[in-house]
Design a protein around this motif. Structure first.
Motif, short mmCIF file in Angstrom:
data_model
loop_
_atom_site.label_atom_id
_atom_site.label_comp_id
_atom_site.label_asym_id
_atom_site.label_seq_id
_atom_site.Cartn_x
_atom_site.Cartn_y
_atom_site.Cartn_z
N GLU A 68 0.84 -1.21 0.00
CA GLU A 68 0.00 0.00 0.00
C GLU A 68 0.86 1.25 0.00
O GLU A 68 1.91 1.29 0.66
N THR A 69 0.44 2.25 -0.74
CA THR A 69 1.13 3.53 -0.75
C THR A 69 0.21 4.60 -1.32
O THR A 69 -0.65 4.29 -2.15
N THR A 70 0.42 5.84 -0.89
CA THR A 70 -0.33 6.94 -1.51
C THR A 70 0.45 7.48 -2.72
O THR A 70 -0.09 8.20 -3.54
N GLY A 71 1.73 7.11 -2.84
CA GLY A 71 2.55 7.60 -3.95
C GLY A 71 2.50 6.66 -5.14
O GLY A 71 3.53 6.16 -5.62
N TYR A 72 1.31 6.43 -5.64
CA TYR A 72 1.09 5.45 -6.71
C TYR A 72 0.53 6.20 -7.91
O TYR A 72 -0.41 6.96 -7.78
N ASN A 73 1.14 6.01 -9.08
CA ASN A 73 0.66 6.73 -10.26
C ASN A 73 0.91 5.92 -11.53
O ASN A 73 1.47 4.82 -11.48
#
Length: 263
Positions: free
Chosen positions: A126-131
């Motif tokens: 999991e990460t919020t820095g996913y693009n």
């Protein structure tokens, strides 16, 4: 002996965290009483989370900010399980990591280094820095031979904003674009459960698994021979249970139902 008395007599408890102990930064009702009871009764207990974002120390501090004092030794995460798995499978390997500091640090601690040229593994958590750029890189590495590992198979998770995408949802585009299936290390993989039981120092029949998900927590506990407790404080409602071919042994509104009420 009724079901609850039987549950209370267990020596060890493995508890999920999200949806069982807290939602986001909010402690769930009855948790303080449950943890007090675990300490008072000298139970072995472990908070076993499929979340790979935080280290045990960060989880300890997170609970501390909510008013719960739990030693760092009581936490085990899918990031640690993934690091242990890779250290055993391929010591000194390199990886391209899609994940938060908890995962990266767990990998560093076992000697796995970061590589964005020709990594042996693509590791996703999991990460919020996913693009989109992340997905393109990961797909390229897997197409060129990197093996795909994911910390856990949760599609979604509970948060203060409601249900949000979790690891498997982030890995799905890489799997679909490459035609390769990730190997998922966290629950319900028995690797993580066996490690948890070893850390508790109890046999499976002396332990209970408490979780809010049928597809990870309950199936993991059941297949590892633990008593299973589904709490309805997270992702699962009572009617959702009907969608599965297996059943938890106990269904409770939350962990606060486990300690006996003081007279």
């Amino acid at each position: 002996m009724n079901h609850l008395e039987e549950l209370r007599s267990k020596k060890g408890f493995i508890c999920d965290m999200d949806g069982v102990i807290y939602h986001g930064n909010r402690l769930l009702p009855g948790v303080t009483e449950f943890v007090d009871w675990l300490h008072r009764e000298n139970k072995s207990f472990l908070f076993l989370t499929n979340s790979s974002e935080r280290s045990p120390r960060e989880l300890q501090q997170k609970l501390g900010r909510m008013g719960l004092d739990v030693d760092e030794s009581h936490f085990y995460t899918s990031a640690l399980a993934t690091a242990a798995f890779l250290a055993n499978q391929s010591p000194g390997c390199t990886a391209y990591v899609i994940g938060a500091p908890g995962l990266v640090n767990a990998l560093y601690d076992v000697g796995i280094t970061m590589n964005d040229v020709d990594p042996d593994y693509v590791i996703a958590g999991e990460t919020t820095g996913y693009n989109y750029e992340t997905i393109i890189k990961a797909v390229g590495y897997v197409q060129r031979g990197a093996r795909l590992i994911a910390t856990n198979s949760d599609l979604t998770g509970p948060s203060e904003q409601g249900i949000i995408p979790a690891c498997r949802a982030l890995v799905a585009p890489i799997e679909l674009a490459t035609g390769k299936q990730a190997y998922y290390v966290g629950k319900p993989n028995p690797l993580m459960m066996r490690t948890g039981l070893r850390m508790l120092g109890v046999h499976s029949e002396e332990a209970a698994m408490i979780g809010d998900r049928m597809d990870t927590d309950i199936v993991a506990g059941m297949e590892s021979g633990l008593d299973t407790v589904l709490v309805l404080s997270g992702c699962t409602s009572r009617s959702d249970v009907e969608n599965y071919a297996y059943r938890p042994r106990h269904i409770l509104s939350g962990v606060g139902d486990i300690p006996p009420a003081h007279v």
